[in-house]
Motif scaffolding. Structure first.
Motif, short mmCIF file in Angstrom:
data_model
loop_
_atom_site.label_atom_id
_atom_site.label_comp_id
_atom_site.label_asym_id
_atom_site.label_seq_id
_atom_site.Cartn_x
_atom_site.Cartn_y
_atom_site.Cartn_z
N HIS A 262 0.70 -1.23 0.13
CA HIS A 262 -0.08 0.00 -0.03
C HIS A 262 0.84 1.31 -0.06
CE1 HIS A 262 -4.04 1.66 0.14
NE2 HIS A 262 -3.68 2.38 0.86
N ALA A 263 2.01 1.32 0.76
CA ALA A 263 2.99 2.50 0.65
C ALA A 263 3.39 2.63 -0.71
CB ALA A 263 3.81 2.00 1.76
N ALA A 264 3.88 1.66 -1.45
CA ALA A 264 4.31 1.80 -2.80
C ALA A 264 3.09 2.06 -3.71
CB ALA A 264 4.80 0.51 -3.33
N LEU A 265 1.86 1.53 -3.38
CA LEU A 265 0.83 1.76 -4.53
C LEU A 265 0.43 3.25 -4.34
CD1 LEU A 265 -0.99 0.48 -6.46
CD2 LEU A 265 -2.73 -0.06 -4.86
N SER A 292 5.56 6.05 5.66
CA SER A 292 5.26 5.51 4.30
C SER A 292 5.60 6.25 3.10
CB SER A 292 3.63 5.45 4.34
OG SER A 292 2.99 4.69 5.52
N TYR A 293 5.90 7.65 3.33
CA TYR A 293 6.16 8.51 2.37
C TYR A 293 7.55 9.02 2.23
CZ TYR A 293 1.41 7.36 1.35
OH TYR A 293 0.39 6.36 1.34
N ILE A 294 8.40 8.46 3.06
CA ILE A 294 9.95 8.97 3.21
C ILE A 294 10.80 7.49 3.16
CG2 ILE A 294 12.10 9.72 4.25
CD1 ILE A 294 10.25 11.91 5.21
N THR A 295 10.66 6.63 4.01
CA THR A 295 11.19 5.57 4.16
C THR A 295 11.10 4.43 3.45
OG1 THR A 295 11.85 6.20 6.60
CG2 THR A 295 12.13 3.95 6.24
N TYR A 296 9.69 3.96 3.11
CA TYR A 296 9.35 2.89 2.42
C TYR A 296 8.53 3.43 0.91
CZ TYR A 296 10.59 0.48 6.56
OH TYR A 296 11.15 0.01 7.60
N GLY A 297 7.63 3.93 0.82
CA GLY A 297 6.98 4.22 -0.70
C GLY A 297 7.78 4.66 -1.59
N PRO A 298 8.42 5.88 -1.33
CA PRO A 298 9.27 6.49 -2.60
C PRO A 298 10.50 5.50 -2.87
CG PRO A 298 8.69 8.00 -1.19
CD PRO A 298 8.39 6.83 -0.26
N LEU A 299 11.21 4.97 -1.81
CA LEU A 299 12.35 4.09 -2.04
C LEU A 299 11.80 2.73 -2.82
CD1 LEU A 299 14.41 4.68 1.08
CD2 LEU A 299 14.56 5.75 -1.31
#
Length: 633
Positions: A262-265, A292-299
């Motif tokens: 969900h963080a990526a999507l 969600s929007y620094i450590t995991y999603g964008p990376l």
């Protein structure tokens, strides 16, 4: 919108097939899952449970393997403006060294590690390193006090704490290691075997031999490759503490596979993230937005992002706009509180007005943490986005893991102040107290009718509280209760969030439990006999904390009242952290109570707002008290 409608239709026709397809497309699995959702023990839902993966591998190795090793992952800007960058290859190497360092200290899969550190590349690497070895991290915001930190360390049973000598914010050096030492000295943290200390300022700090380890010394001897620990999809990735309506913060537990999906999507669809974007989420890694929007999603998507150590008003209130200009930021995600304070600053000082800066690189703006009021939305759209950038006004929570209701840029027609429509696959609805749907145009309680991959799994160590808080019997134990009220537009079906329905305040996007603040006030046993806390609207912070206090001595007035109010404010700051300091403290000989002893909080809310009391006060034991409490200090 046709593409949005198609996705919604796909999820409605085959819910599990929809999420299964996306999980295969966006996440790399070591062992592919065969089952999408297990709801046999609802509300303890399990997603992709027989699949295995590693979240750090998905964010780092995978990008290096697909040729992005030299691409910039993080642009770090320090408080003083110094810029450091880390490519995907460098971030992977740093994460591996730290993961090996943790393993050398005996930290293993299933252990908990508390991270109490400032915004930094080290902070992101620390989270990724925990994920790499299967340790569950719990990041504590650097503004929390020793007592709050101690409570979280004790609740998690952490074996290690990762911190820094100091943090630097707004030109000031603030202690971190000293607060960790104080927290551990309070007792109840016997599980902690090691404290890892990053050197940020080089300040002298207390050092306990055998327990404390300098991070640079630990990393110096470590290899920069580290085999990931392949964990099951339901393995706890992190715990994050959030305020509840009772005094004790809740350790929200998130799983690895569903959360990462969900963080990526949401990063991909809500921010329309492209390969050449410079993405800047201004949140702190101590909050879920920073997870969600620094450590995991964008990376996870191979993006390039900004990590900023400082504050929006230092050295002046043009800092955000100057950084957007300097780094050519294209996607900017911040909180309404920051926007409102910068509107105020720009109106009072032409030199920091956004028109002085080149903001033409921006293409998407985002808002997070609380509903954005239409006036702030219009200013943001006009002055920051030049009237051309869509604003994604995102509604979600620590417990949801990622966006739940949000416009999708370029597709959803925008309405200032409304978070518009549910993210594809999210079954949001508005119901009454019995769980029955209410018609559009009528306010009610916001619920989510079906589980989703990044949802909270439980409250750490307290499954009963999880059920009671989020899946109460009033809603047949089937609907997720968000704790917010909402209303849907009669014509468009757009959602607008109307505020909390429980005793939780939203101050500058931070959730603060009224009980937690009341408990802190009453713990000043020398002065305070009783306290009640409510929220009132505030132009800058959204909501402000207003405390009504009964002292163990005669009610003070004038200068004395001001002096005691200041002492109690600082006391709350010490007990919880500066973010919890009440804006107003008012004194009375008593609190407005019914004859049965119940505090009438609705009256206190009216007093805090400065409204005339029109409600029935006939059940009050002491009506004269209302006049006393209306006096501010």
């Amino acid at each position: 919108m046709a593409a949005y409608d198609k996705l919604v239709a796909e999820a409605a026709a085959d819910y599990q097939g929809y999420w299964g397809r996306l999980a295969r497309e966006l996440v790399s699995w070591k062992k592919p899952f065969t089952k999408v959702l297990n709801d046999s023990d609802a509300p303890f839902f399990k997603w992709f449970e027989d699949g295995t993966l590693n979240v750090s591998y998905n964010c780092l190795d995978r990008n290096v393997e697909r040729g992005l090793g030299d691409k910039t992952a993080i642009i770090f800007e320090a408080d003083d403006g110094k810029v450091t960058t880390a490519s995907y290859r460098q971030l992977l190497a740093q994460t591996c060294r730290l993961a090996n360092g943790l393993r050398s200290l005996g930290v293993k899969k299933g252990d908990r590690v508390v991270i109490y550190i400032s915004m930094s590349i080290e902070g992101v690497a620390a989270m990724q390193a925990c994920a790499r070895i299967g340790a569950t991290h719990s990041v504590v915001f650097g503004g929390f006090s020793a007592q709050s930190l101690r409570d979280r360390i004790a609740d998690t049973g952490a074996v290690a704490v990762i911190t820094a000598d100091q943090q630097v914010r707004g030109g000031k050096q603030l202690p971190l290691k000293a607060i960790v030492d104080e927290a551990l000295a309070l007792g109840g943290c016997e599980s902690v075997r090691h404290v890892l200390v990053a050197k940020r300022t080089g300040a002298d700090v207390g050092f306990q031999a055998g327990r404390d380890v300098w991070l640079n010394e630990l990393l110096a001897g470590q290899a920069d490759t580290c085999e990931p620990e392949w964990v099951e999809a339901e393995h706890p990735l992190f715990l994050l503490y959030t305020s509840g309506s009772t005094g004790k913060p809740k350790g929200v537990q998130h799983a690895s596979g569903g959360y990462l999906l969900h963080a990526a999507l949401t990063t991909k669809w809500t921010f329309d993230l492209k390969d050449d974007d410079i993405f800047w989420c201004t949140a702190d890694i101590g909050w879920v937005t920073g997870h969600s929007y620094i450590t995991y999603g964008p990376l996870a998507l191979g993006g390039t992002e900004i990590v900023f150590e400082g504050v929006p008003t230092y050295p002046d209130a043009g800092r955000f706009w100057q950084m957007i200009q300097k780094h050519k930021v294209s996607v900017f995600y911040t909180a309404p509180t920051a926007i409102r304070s910068l509107i105020k600053a720009a109106e009072g000082n032409e030199a920091v007005h956004p028109k002085k800066y080149d903001l033409s690189s921006l293409r998407i703006l985002g808002s997070v943490g609380e509903p954005i009021n239409p006036a702030a939305w219009e200013w943001y759209h006009q002055h920051i986005g030049g009237g051309r950038c869509p604003i994604v006004d995102t509604f979600w929570q620590t417990e949801t893991g990622g966006h739940m209701i949000t416009p999708l840029p370029g597709a959803t027609p925008l309405v200032p102040g409304s978070c518009t429509l549910p993210f594809p696959g999210i079954q949001a609805a508005i119901v009454d107290e019995t769980g029955k749907d209410v018609p559009n145009g009528q306010g009610g309680i916001l619920v989510v009718k079906q589980p989703w991959p990044s949802m909270i799994r439980t409250i750490w160590g307290d499954p009963e509280r999880f059920k009671k808080s989020y899946y109460p019997e009033d809603f047949k134990g089937k609907y997720y209760l968000a704790g917010d009220g909402a209303i849907r537009d009669e014509k468009t079906g757009y959602f607008t969030i109307t505020g909390r329905i429980d005793d939780v305040l939203n101050v500058s996007g931070h959730r603060m439990g009224t009980m937690e603040i009341e408990s802190a006030l009453v713990s000043h046993t020398e002065l305070v006999a009783e306290a009640a806390v409510v929220g009132r609207p505030d132009d800058t912070t959204g909501e402000a904390i207003c405390a009504f206090v009964v002292l163990k001595r005669p009610r003070p007035t004038g200068e004395e009242a001001k002096k005691i109010a200041a002492e109690l404010r600082n006391w709350v700051g010490k007990e919880i952290g500066p973010i919890a300091k009440p804006k107003d403290i008012r004194f009375g000989d008593n609190l407005p109570k019914t004859r049965s002893g119940k505090i009438m909080r609705r009256l206190l809310r009216s007093i805090a707002k400065g409204e005339a009391i029109t409600q029935d006060t006939s059940t009050l034991e002491n009506p004269a008290i209302l006049e006393q409490l209306a006096q501010t200090n």
